[in-house]
Design an enzyme around this catalytic site. Structure first.
Site, PDB file in Angstrom:
ATOM      1  N   TYR A 153      -9.345 -39.922  83.162  1.00  7.78           N
ATOM      2  CA  TYR A 153      -8.829 -40.571  81.945  1.00  7.78           C
ATOM      3  C   TYR A 153      -7.793 -39.671  81.269  1.00  7.78           C
ATOM      4  O   TYR A 153      -6.671 -40.095  80.977  1.00  7.78           O
ATOM      5  CB  TYR A 153      -9.995 -40.856  80.995  1.00  7.78           C
TER       6      TYR A 153
HETATM    7  N1  LIG Z   1     -10.895 -46.663  71.289  1.00  9.33           N
HETATM    8  C1  LIG Z   1     -10.602 -45.382  71.265  1.00  9.33           C
HETATM    9  O1  LIG Z   1     -11.357 -44.560  70.710  1.00  9.33           O
HETATM   10  C2  LIG Z   1      -9.329 -44.862  71.899  1.00  9.33           C
HETATM   11  C3  LIG Z   1      -8.954 -43.547  71.636  1.00  9.33           C
HETATM   12  C4  LIG Z   1      -7.797 -43.044  72.227  1.00  9.33           C
HETATM   13  C5  LIG Z   1      -7.015 -43.856  73.043  1.00  9.33           C
HETATM   14  N2  LIG Z   1      -7.405 -45.145  73.281  1.00  9.33           N
HETATM   15  C6  LIG Z   1      -6.548 -45.938  74.159  1.00  9.33           C
HETATM   16  O2  LIG Z   1      -6.030 -47.029  73.456  1.00  9.33           O
HETATM   17  C7  LIG Z   1      -5.868 -48.164  74.326  1.00  9.33           C
HETATM   18  C8  LIG Z   1      -6.569 -49.370  73.729  1.00  9.33           C
HETATM   19  O3  LIG Z   1      -7.948 -49.056  73.596  1.00  9.33           O
HETATM   20  P1  LIG Z   1      -9.040 -50.052  72.998  1.00  9.33           P
HETATM   21  O4  LIG Z   1      -9.914 -49.212  72.174  1.00  9.33           O
HETATM   22  O5  LIG Z   1      -8.389 -51.241  72.438  1.00  9.33           O
HETATM   23  O6  LIG Z   1      -9.825 -50.404  74.350  1.00  9.33           O
HETATM   24  P2  LIG Z   1     -10.402 -51.790  74.884  1.00  9.33           P
HETATM   25  O7  LIG Z   1     -11.375 -51.425  75.966  1.00  9.33           O
HETATM   26  O8  LIG Z   1     -10.891 -52.613  73.761  1.00  9.33           O
HETATM   27  O9  LIG Z   1      -9.106 -52.486  75.522  1.00  9.33           O
HETATM   28  C9  LIG Z   1      -8.589 -52.148  76.778  1.00  9.33           C
HETATM   29  C10 LIG Z   1      -8.301 -53.442  77.501  1.00  9.33           C
HETATM   30  O10 LIG Z   1      -7.760 -53.146  78.802  1.00  9.33           O
HETATM   31  C11 LIG Z   1      -8.184 -54.187  79.656  1.00  9.33           C
HETATM   32  N3  LIG Z   1      -8.071 -53.843  81.064  1.00  9.33           N
HETATM   33  C12 LIG Z   1      -8.707 -52.843  81.723  1.00  9.33           C
HETATM   34  N4  LIG Z   1      -8.363 -52.847  83.027  1.00  9.33           N
HETATM   35  C13 LIG Z   1      -7.488 -53.869  83.193  1.00  9.33           C
HETATM   36  C14 LIG Z   1      -6.761 -54.380  84.304  1.00  9.33           C
HETATM   37  N5  LIG Z   1      -6.857 -53.826  85.526  1.00  9.33           N
HETATM   38  N6  LIG Z   1      -5.942 -55.430  84.110  1.00  9.33           N
HETATM   39  C15 LIG Z   1      -5.831 -56.006  82.885  1.00  9.33           C
HETATM   40  N7  LIG Z   1      -6.483 -55.566  81.807  1.00  9.33           N
HETATM   41  C16 LIG Z   1      -7.302 -54.504  81.952  1.00  9.33           C
HETATM   42  C17 LIG Z   1      -9.634 -54.402  79.251  1.00  9.33           C
HETATM   43  O11 LIG Z   1     -10.135 -55.655  79.717  1.00  9.33           O
HETATM   44  C18 LIG Z   1      -9.573 -54.281  77.755  1.00  9.33           C
HETATM   45  O12 LIG Z   1      -9.479 -55.539  77.124  1.00  9.33           O
HETATM   46  C19 LIG Z   1      -6.452 -47.754  75.672  1.00  9.33           C
HETATM   47  O13 LIG Z   1      -5.405 -47.416  76.555  1.00  9.33           O
HETATM   48  C20 LIG Z   1      -7.286 -46.538  75.333  1.00  9.33           C
HETATM   49  O14 LIG Z   1      -7.397 -45.640  76.417  1.00  9.33           O
HETATM   50  C21 LIG Z   1      -8.553 -45.659  72.741  1.00  9.33           C
END
Ligand SMILES: NC(=O)c1ccc[n+]([C@@H]2O[C@H](COP(=O)([O-])OP(=O)(O)OC[C@H]3O[C@@H](n4cnc5c(N)ncnc54)[C@H](O)[C@@H]3O)[C@@H](O)[C@H]2O)c1
Length: 248
Positions: A153
């Site tokens: 990640y």
């Molecule tokens: N939530 C946190 O604490 C956090 C912190 C730092 C960074 N982020 C980053 O921010 C971004 C958004 O995070 P979030 O919290 O909304 O996460 P989330 O899990 O709610 O959303 C991520 C989405 O990606 C989709 N996805 C995964 N694999 C896929 C694929 N192969 N094809 C199509 N869709 C796919 C999932 O279905 C999901 O809806 C992510 O990239 C995450 O790594 C999140």
């Protein structure tokens, strides 16, 4: 900020941040193409029919190409790309030294290759419009290591920062901007382990100088700014949105 007569592609739009950003862009006047492997979620604020939803795997080039093509046909072009797709597999994504390398490859396919595919497909559409803007989601985990890692990640998200710089520099002459947001901890479906656990949330919040967890709205506010004309001289850079966590 107004996004009237503009069109955005939001990848990962079935997730916490993606859905929030898609809704904010719709509220500000944009037409939005949403893509995610999940079925269309409830809560899309698109009474005027200004959204389309593509369910599929964003690591598949044919799916991405078709979604972007149909978006341009439906709404007349593409001005913005938001890449929020991501997976954080706490149980399988561990130290690089011991983890299953097929998991490593799959995390890179989703967290990095999907961003390459969406960016490749929207660049020609943005050129037709005379420019555009992209925001890609990385994480503060890209900046520092720890002893209980999710190495695939973190490394894939670090690569997103460099990919964005390539996009910014290679397409600056085409007036396409590309920037990255590095969120701190945000309450969203990705952090389902914290849902309903007030004590755990409070404990995480004590480590954050501003004293609370981030929200998807915090991230959407930053994303909409970076997409907007107010950020027209900002490209190839990163915005940390973490309540001060990495500053201390
Ligand atoms: N939530 C946190 O604490 C956090 C912190 C730092 C960074 N982020 C980053 O921010 C971004 C958004 O995070 P979030 O919290 O909304 O996460 P989330 O899990 O709610 O959303 C991520 C989405 O990606 C989709 N996805 C995964 N694999 C896929 C694929 N192969 N094809 C199509 N869709 C796919 C999932 O279905 C999901 O809806 C992510 O990239 C995450 O790594 C999140």
């Amino acid at each position: 900020m107004s996004f009237r007569d503009k069109t955005a592609v939001v990848a990962g739009a079935g997730g916490g941040m993606g859905l929030n950003i898609a809704n904010d862009l719709i509220d500000a006047g944009a037409s939005v193409a949403m893509a995610d492997v999940k079925p269309e979620p409830d809560g899309i604020r698109s009474e005027q029919g200004r959204h389309v939803y593509f369910q599929g795997d964003l690591t598949e080039e044919a799916f991405v190409r078709n979604a972007v093509h149909r978006t341009a046909e439906e709404f007349g072009g593409v001005d913005y790309l938001v890449n929020t797709t991501g997976v954080l597999w706490f149980d399988r994504d561990l130290s690089f030294s011991t983890m299953d390398l097929s998991v490593w490859d799959e995390v890179f396919r989703i967290n990095l290759k999907s961003f390459v595919l969406t960016a490749r497909c929207v660049v020609p559409e943005m050129k037709k419009r005379g420019g555009g803007a992209m925001v890609h989601f990385s994480t503060i985990d890209a900046l520092r290591a720890d002893t209980r890692p999710q190495d695939a990640y973190a490394a894939s998200k670090a690569a997103v920062i460099r990919l964005s710089k390539s996009i910014a520099i290679q397409f600056a002459a085409a007036r396409i901007r590309s920037n990255v947001i590095l969120p701190g901890p945000v309450l969203s479906p990705m952090q389902a382990r914290w849902q309903g656990k007030e004590a755990v949330q409070a404990a995480v919040a004590t480590g954050i100088p501003l004293g609370r967890l981030g929200t998807t709205q915090d991230q959407s506010n930053a994303c909409c700014f970076l997409l907007s004309d107010e950020a027209s001289f900002i490209t190839g850079t990163e915005l940390v949105v973490d309540g001060g966590l990495t500053a201390q």
